[in-house]
Design an enzyme around this catalytic site. Sequence first.
Site, mmCIF file in Angstrom:
data_model
loop_
_atom_site.group_PDB
_atom_site.id
_atom_site.type_symbol
_atom_site.label_atom_id
_atom_site.label_comp_id
_atom_site.label_asym_id
_atom_site.label_seq_id
_atom_site.Cartn_x
_atom_site.Cartn_y
_atom_site.Cartn_z
ATOM 1 N N HIS A 93 5.965 7.394 41.203
ATOM 2 C CA HIS A 93 5.801 8.846 41.183
ATOM 3 C C HIS A 93 7.041 9.562 40.661
ATOM 4 O O HIS A 93 6.945 10.670 40.117
ATOM 5 C CB HIS A 93 5.458 9.367 42.578
ATOM 6 C CG HIS A 93 4.128 8.891 43.081
ATOM 7 N ND1 HIS A 93 3.705 9.084 44.363
ATOM 8 C CD2 HIS A 93 3.118 8.218 42.451
ATOM 9 C CE1 HIS A 93 2.504 8.549 44.527
ATOM 10 N NE2 HIS A 93 2.132 8.021 43.375
ATOM 11 N N PHE B 203 3.321 2.499 47.963
ATOM 12 C CA PHE B 203 4.633 2.365 47.334
ATOM 13 C C PHE B 203 4.969 3.466 46.330
ATOM 14 O O PHE B 203 5.663 3.233 45.339
ATOM 15 C CB PHE B 203 4.755 0.996 46.645
ATOM 16 C CG PHE B 203 4.210 -0.133 47.464
ATOM 17 C CD1 PHE B 203 4.607 -0.317 48.775
ATOM 18 C CD2 PHE B 203 3.265 -1.010 46.941
ATOM 19 C CE1 PHE B 203 4.090 -1.347 49.546
ATOM 20 C CE2 PHE B 203 2.739 -2.038 47.699
ATOM 21 C CZ PHE B 203 3.159 -2.205 49.014
ATOM 22 N N CYS B 204 4.504 4.688 46.581
ATOM 23 C CA CYS B 204 4.758 5.820 45.674
ATOM 24 C C CYS B 204 4.357 5.479 44.241
ATOM 25 O O CYS B 204 4.991 5.922 43.274
ATOM 26 C CB CYS B 204 6.224 6.252 45.733
ATOM 27 S SG CYS B 204 6.684 7.007 47.297
ATOM 28 N N ALA B 205 3.293 4.693 44.124
ATOM 29 C CA ALA B 205 2.718 4.362 42.820
ATOM 30 C C ALA B 205 1.205 4.280 43.018
ATOM 31 O O ALA B 205 0.574 3.269 42.712
ATOM 32 C CB ALA B 205 3.282 3.048 42.303
#
Length: 458
Positions: free
Chosen positions: A129, A375-377
Amino acid sequence: MSVSTAAVDQSICAPLPVLGADVTVPLVTGGDVTYAALDYAASAPALKRVWDDVAAYAPYYGSVHRGAGYLSQLSTDLFENSRETVAEFLGCRAEDQVVFTRSTTDSLNLLAAALPADCQVFVFETEHHASLLPWRDARVTYLDAPRTPDQAVATLERALAAREPHGPALVCVTGASNVTGELWPVKELAAAAHAHGARIVLDAAQLAPHHPVDITELDVDWVAFSGHKLYAPFGSGVLAGRADWLVDAEPYLAGGGASRKVARRTDGGVDVEWHTTPARHEAGSPNVIGVYSIAAACKALTEAGFDRLVAREQQLVTRVREGLADVPEVKVLSLFGDDAPRVGVISFVVEGWNSSHFAAALSAEYGIGVRDGLFCAHPLVRTLLGSEPQEPGECGAPEAAPGERSLNAIRVSFGAGTPDEHIERFLGAVRELVSKGARWSYRTEEGRCVPDRGAAQV
């Protein structure tokens, strides 16, 4: 691949000393155990060398720039020498600038704020992100997840060839995935970008701690990374690369240090002359401790011999992947396939298990710290899992039935400070949990999955 793993005959070094190597944590089953930190991809432990260097400087801490006192002059020299150290570590070109920021996220938001008017940005949906979201005020083209490195290059080339009008353009790409650890074809993507008149920024947050990153050799325009992933957890990051867009843009933050001259006008307004040096985007009192810690980490990794560190890490990667492959219920997530070069970041799911439950059991019952979630993805993990995300706080939700897709994933990550014993303990814990199940039940508490101490032991 443009960034390859070290040759197999490289000499292998011992783990680098890190803080916390002897910390013990309590187990829900009773007793204590040495903590196994296997969440390097989120934040790596501080190298002891970095801590020692910072501690040696700390008594001499002073204001940076323009101070007449001895400590101020010393701190200013330390700050600017750290800039030179980072530039050397990254293989910067003579005309490049090194700007100190707070993190990779901050670095990429700074660059986003410096984009020329009507700039078009191209970014794969597979990005973290931090490199997926800063461009929302620009004209953004999101590219579908490629399934091979060659497909990534071809996808970018088609998108760039089709863009209209042919104004300024920027490509943003990761060096190593924070989900799969896979290395991206950075040099080839840079060549494709430049062939179509675009520039490219490399998100090296996961690459720089594991591999040498050379701006000149990769031919990228900018590199961004964070200190806290590079064994220097003191709140600083780096944006390094071409100066022109940065010099032409309004300062990222308006304030002291960014301006060369400020004067009141007769009409009551204010005239400002901004710096053209990196100081233009470093307003406020600099984080000299954070900056110096990054420089210390750069020196430590270089002096240890990056090739030897890479060779040892590849041994650990091979051991983890082989160990997980021996557990039929475990599925390792991959975008480019099993043969793709990768760093020490591996995500997986376990058939029949809630991922948050599994990660909590590793911590509470074995003293092993990993990560679970998206995982901020989010787009990438959803693509790899083929499912919609789990709602926050659902670690106590019913476990997925055998054969069903997991809602989240588990990530194990490691690096220069990881001892072999931690890898073996992790693999043993995975095998035992899969074969015997968790010994405690778990529940949600303030958004975290924790042992339910009020429930009977399973």
